[in-house]
Design a protein around this motif. Structure first.
Motif, PDB file in Angstrom:
ATOM      1  N   HIS A 170       0.798  -1.117   0.050  1.00 24.58           N
ATOM      2  CA  HIS A 170       0.099  -0.028  -0.028  1.00 24.58           C
ATOM      3  C   HIS A 170       0.994   1.341  -0.010  1.00 24.58           C
ATOM      4  CE1 HIS A 170      -3.978  -2.161   0.565  1.00 24.58           C
ATOM      5  NE2 HIS A 170      -3.356  -2.821   1.733  1.00 24.58           N
ATOM      6  N   THR A 171       1.803   1.415   0.698  1.00 24.39           N
ATOM      7  CA  THR A 171       2.841   2.633   1.024  1.00 24.39           C
ATOM      8  C   THR A 171       3.787   2.595  -0.222  1.00 24.39           C
ATOM      9  OG1 THR A 171       4.454   1.257   2.448  1.00 24.39           O
ATOM     10  CG2 THR A 171       2.299   2.271   3.377  1.00 24.39           C
ATOM     11  N   GLY A 172       4.082   1.518  -0.846  1.00 21.02           N
ATOM     12  CA  GLY A 172       5.144   1.461  -1.799  1.00 21.02           C
ATOM     13  C   GLY A 172       6.446   1.592  -1.138  1.00 21.02           C
ATOM     14  N   GLU A 173       6.657   1.481  -0.125  1.00 25.20           N
ATOM     15  CA  GLU A 173       7.930   1.580   0.771  1.00 25.20           C
ATOM     16  C   GLU A 173       8.796   0.294   0.419  1.00 25.20           C
ATOM     17  OE1 GLU A 173       9.595   1.467   5.269  1.00 25.20           O
ATOM     18  OE2 GLU A 173       7.599   1.280   4.936  1.00 25.20           O
ATOM     19  N   LYS A 174      10.251   0.624   0.061  1.00 29.63           N
ATOM     20  CA  LYS A 174      11.197  -0.464  -0.213  1.00 29.63           C
ATOM     21  C   LYS A 174      12.195  -0.269   0.580  1.00 29.63           C
ATOM     22  CE  LYS A 174       9.143  -1.767  -4.759  1.00 29.63           C
ATOM     23  NZ  LYS A 174       9.514  -1.940  -6.197  1.00 29.63           N
ATOM     24  N   PRO A 175      12.450  -0.733   1.811  1.00 31.98           N
ATOM     25  CA  PRO A 175      13.308  -0.211   2.826  1.00 31.98           C
ATOM     26  C   PRO A 175      14.567  -0.762   2.506  1.00 31.98           C
ATOM     27  CG  PRO A 175      12.058  -1.403   4.032  1.00 31.98           C
ATOM     28  CD  PRO A 175      11.217  -1.228   2.556  1.00 31.98           C
ATOM     29  N   PHE A 176      14.955  -1.998   1.728  1.00 33.31           N
ATOM     30  CA  PHE A 176      15.960  -2.654   1.565  1.00 33.31           C
ATOM     31  C   PHE A 176      16.720  -2.397   0.288  1.00 33.31           C
ATOM     32  CE2 PHE A 176      13.346  -4.871   4.653  1.00 33.31           C
ATOM     33  CZ  PHE A 176      13.963  -4.968   5.704  1.00 33.31           C
ATOM     34  N   CYS A 178      19.725  -2.042  -2.689  1.00 31.46           N
ATOM     35  CA  CYS A 178      21.182  -2.735  -2.927  1.00 31.46           C
ATOM     36  C   CYS A 178      22.269  -1.604  -2.919  1.00 31.46           C
ATOM     37  CB  CYS A 178      20.977  -3.263  -4.156  1.00 31.46           C
ATOM     38  SG  CYS A 178      22.175  -3.978  -4.930  1.00 31.46           S
ATOM     39  N   ASP A 179      23.501  -2.256  -2.429  1.00 28.93           N
ATOM     40  CA  ASP A 179      24.579  -1.083  -2.617  1.00 28.93           C
ATOM     41  C   ASP A 179      25.226  -1.147  -3.737  1.00 28.93           C
ATOM     42  OD1 ASP A 179      24.346  -0.710   0.138  1.00 28.93           O
ATOM     43  OD2 ASP A 179      25.336  -2.554   0.720  1.00 28.93           O
ATOM     44  N   PHE A 180      25.047  -1.960  -4.830  1.00 31.06           N
ATOM     45  CA  PHE A 180      25.450  -2.238  -6.139  1.00 31.06           C
ATOM     46  C   PHE A 180      24.622  -1.414  -7.272  1.00 31.06           C
ATOM     47  CE2 PHE A 180      27.331  -5.639  -3.556  1.00 31.06           C
ATOM     48  CZ  PHE A 180      28.586  -5.627  -3.830  1.00 31.06           C
ATOM     49  N   CYS A 181      23.476  -1.586  -7.006  1.00 32.36           N
ATOM     50  CA  CYS A 181      22.641  -0.707  -8.106  1.00 32.36           C
ATOM     51  C   CYS A 181      21.597  -0.224  -7.538  1.00 32.36           C
ATOM     52  CB  CYS A 181      22.080  -1.933  -8.908  1.00 32.36           C
ATOM     53  SG  CYS A 181      20.857  -3.236  -8.430  1.00 32.36           S
ATOM     54  N   ASP A 182      20.484   0.273  -8.351  1.00 27.84           N
ATOM     55  CA  ASP A 182      19.445   0.858  -7.713  1.00 27.84           C
ATOM     56  C   ASP A 182      18.171   0.224  -7.137  1.00 27.84           C
ATOM     57  OD1 ASP A 182      20.654   3.452  -8.492  1.00 27.84           O
ATOM     58  OD2 ASP A 182      19.846   3.378 -10.633  1.00 27.84           O
ATOM     59  N   ARG A 187      11.310  -6.859   1.193  1.00 30.91           N
ATOM     60  CA  ARG A 187      11.652  -7.837   2.197  1.00 30.91           C
ATOM     61  C   ARG A 187      13.230  -7.859   2.132  1.00 30.91           C
ATOM     62  NH1 ARG A 187       7.883 -12.265   3.409  1.00 30.91           N
ATOM     63  NH2 ARG A 187       6.243 -12.045   2.065  1.00 30.91           N
ATOM     64  N   LYS A 188      13.837  -8.049   3.307  1.00 26.20           N
ATOM     65  CA  LYS A 188      15.152  -8.209   3.676  1.00 26.20           C
ATOM     66  C   LYS A 188      15.624  -9.299   2.680  1.00 26.20           C
ATOM     67  CE  LYS A 188      19.233  -8.156   6.628  1.00 26.20           C
ATOM     68  NZ  LYS A 188      19.563  -8.277   8.088  1.00 26.20           N
ATOM     69  N   GLY A 189      14.920 -10.494   2.947  1.00 25.86           N
ATOM     70  CA  GLY A 189      15.378 -11.865   2.147  1.00 25.86           C
ATOM     71  C   GLY A 189      15.446 -11.653   0.788  1.00 25.86           C
ATOM     72  N   ASP A 190      14.524 -10.738   0.071  1.00 26.55           N
ATOM     73  CA  ASP A 190      14.465 -10.562  -1.179  1.00 26.55           C
ATOM     74  C   ASP A 190      16.010  -9.818  -1.676  1.00 26.55           C
ATOM     75  OD1 ASP A 190      12.073 -11.858  -1.634  1.00 26.55           O
ATOM     76  OD2 ASP A 190      11.179 -10.038  -1.570  1.00 26.55           O
ATOM     77  N   LEU A 191      16.284  -8.667  -0.727  1.00 24.44           N
ATOM     78  CA  LEU A 191      17.429  -8.133  -1.045  1.00 24.44           C
ATOM     79  C   LEU A 191      18.710  -9.063  -0.858  1.00 24.44           C
ATOM     80  CD1 LEU A 191      19.388  -5.862  -1.415  1.00 24.44           C
ATOM     81  CD2 LEU A 191      19.158  -5.199   1.161  1.00 24.44           C
ATOM     82  N   ASN A 192      18.779  -9.931   0.153  1.00 25.99           N
ATOM     83  CA  ASN A 192      19.777 -11.009   0.281  1.00 25.99           C
ATOM     84  C   ASN A 192      19.904 -11.777  -1.078  1.00 25.99           C
ATOM     85  OD1 ASN A 192      20.327  -9.922   2.827  1.00 25.99           O
ATOM     86  ND2 ASN A 192      19.016 -11.541   3.887  1.00 25.99           N
ATOM     87  N   TYR A 193      18.708 -12.380  -1.354  1.00 23.00           N
ATOM     88  CA  TYR A 193      19.065 -13.153  -2.748  1.00 23.00           C
ATOM     89  C   TYR A 193      19.378 -12.366  -3.851  1.00 23.00           C
ATOM     90  CZ  TYR A 193      15.901 -16.596  -0.249  1.00 23.00           C
ATOM     91  OH  TYR A 193      15.704 -17.438   0.753  1.00 23.00           O
ATOM     92  N   HIS A 194      18.878 -11.066  -3.907  1.00 21.04           N
ATOM     93  CA  HIS A 194      19.393 -10.065  -5.022  1.00 21.04           C
ATOM     94  C   HIS A 194      20.797 -10.107  -4.927  1.00 21.04           C
ATOM     95  CE1 HIS A 194      19.546  -6.868  -7.636  1.00 21.04           C
ATOM     96  NE2 HIS A 194      20.247  -6.092  -6.825  1.00 21.04           N
ATOM     97  N   MET A 195      21.670  -9.853  -4.011  1.00 22.72           N
ATOM     98  CA  MET A 195      22.948  -9.575  -3.512  1.00 22.72           C
ATOM     99  C   MET A 195      23.540 -10.554  -4.379  1.00 22.72           C
ATOM    100  SD  MET A 195      23.258  -6.532  -2.313  1.00 22.72           S
ATOM    101  CE  MET A 195      25.102  -6.518  -2.003  1.00 22.72           C
ATOM    102  N   ARG A 215      18.931 -19.781  -4.100  1.00 19.87           N
ATOM    103  CA  ARG A 215      18.003 -19.740  -3.087  1.00 19.87           C
ATOM    104  C   ARG A 215      17.650 -21.323  -2.561  1.00 19.87           C
ATOM    105  NH1 ARG A 215      13.559 -15.819  -3.406  1.00 19.87           N
ATOM    106  NH2 ARG A 215      14.038 -14.145  -4.661  1.00 19.87           N
ATOM    107  N   LYS A 216      17.292 -21.718  -1.128  1.00 21.18           N
ATOM    108  CA  LYS A 216      17.004 -22.868  -0.712  1.00 21.18           C
ATOM    109  C   LYS A 216      15.972 -23.445  -1.418  1.00 21.18           C
ATOM    110  CE  LYS A 216      15.994 -25.343   3.505  1.00 21.18           C
ATOM    111  NZ  LYS A 216      15.748 -25.128   4.967  1.00 21.18           N
TER     112      LYS A 216
END
Length: 312
Positions: A170-176, A178-182, A187-195, A215-216
């Motif tokens: 609803h809010t559109g918030e994406k608090p996690f 990536c340090d390498f791209c935009d 979810r933090k887990g989604d960021l971990n997988y993306h990294m 991913r497991k």
């Protein structure tokens, strides 16, 4: 430690305890007994320390303050665990793999992935769990309880974390971020997988071949290619699938359901990714950039087709 030091044996599992009181408290895991009742709400607990910790949630007391940020906590163990988030320390190392953890309870739970131990048994079915919280959430499947209600729509959840994730839709918030791209994630887990797309890390390795996965769940689905297992069976035809997502997509070929609806036009889609690709026709976004020329595309499939021009 000789047998006399753990003389009290659990009738429900293989656990042994040095004191009768320890055995009594342990048995409550199996029986579900929670004899200590909160005077201010309907919460009940198996131990006095659990009840005392809960009572502080009513009083709002947080006497333990972090010296490095504005966080405050109700007890000393919570602030000790929090301080490790600043130092990055993970002193509890697994003897069977490379995993490391911030506190003892985390490594105790992790060890069950090696031993297969699932001490928390559901009293309503035969399902068992490695974590007590997993059992508590599972029981809500039987009771239908969903205590975490969305303020914006009718959605309700058994887990607070699931509600927090949902609220961001609803809010559109994406608090996690990536340090390498935009890229940014809900979810933090989604960021971990993306990294891992940047680092190339694939920590989940197959025991039967050289395949490895970021991913497991990717490993779990891969293993089924060795076993031939296809647990998701269609009720309308003989089709069967290793992945629940593939099964859900297939079922829509029977039902005609298109649950992913565009907010800007009448288009609807069977898959979420199809809707994402479609939305770019409205926004004009073209995130897939050719590395060889200046061309950009709204979908990866279009980029792949374009790359054939260069390879030819």
């Amino acid at each position: 430690m000789d047998a006399r030091e753990k003389a009290f044996h659990c009738d429900f599992c293989d656990a042994d305890f040095p004191h009768k009181g320890s055995l009594r408290r342990h048995k409550m895991i199996h029986t579900g007994e929670k004899p200590l009742q909160c005077d201010l709400c309907s919460a009940d607990y198996t131990t006095k320390t659990g009840l005392e910790y809960h009572v502080t949630t009513h009083k709002g007391e947080k006497p333990f303050h972090c010296d490095l940020c504005d966080s405050a906590f109700r007890n000393k163990s919570d602030i000790n665990s929090h301080m490790i988030t600043h130092t990055g320390e993970k002193p509890f190392k697994c003897e069977l793999c490379d995993a490391a953890f911030r506190n003892k309870s985390e490594i105790d739970i992790h060890m069950r992935t090696h031993t297969g131990e699932k001490p928390f048994q559901c009293g309503l079915c035969n399902t068992a769990f490695a974590r007590k919280t997993s059992l508590e959430h599972h029981v809500m499947i039987h009771t239908g309880e969903k205590p975490f209600q969305c303020d914006f729509c009718d959605a309700a959840f058994t887990r607070k974390g699931d509600l927090n994730y949902h609220m961001r839709t609803h809010t559109g918030e994406k608090p996690f971020q990536c340090d390498f791209c935009d890229a940014a994630f809900i979810r933090k887990g989604d960021l971990n997988y993306h990294m891992r797309t940047h680092t190339g890390e694939k920590p989940h390795k197959c025991d039967l071949c050289d395949a490895a996965f970021a991913r497991k769940t990717g490993l779990e689905h891969h293993v089924m290619t060795h076993t031939g297992e296809k647990p998701f069976q269609c009720d309308f035809c003989d089709a069967a699938f290793t992945r629940k997502g593939d099964f859900n997509y297939h079922m829509r070929t029977h039902t005609g359901e298109k649950p992913f609806q565009c907010d800007l036009c009448a288009a609807a889609f069977v898959r979420r990714q199809q809707l994402k690709n479609h939305m770019r026709t409205h926004t004009g976004e073209k995130p897939f950039q050719c590395d060889i020329c200046i061309a950009a595309f709204s979908s990866k499939k279009s980029l792949d087709r374009h790359l054939n021009i260069h390879t030819r």
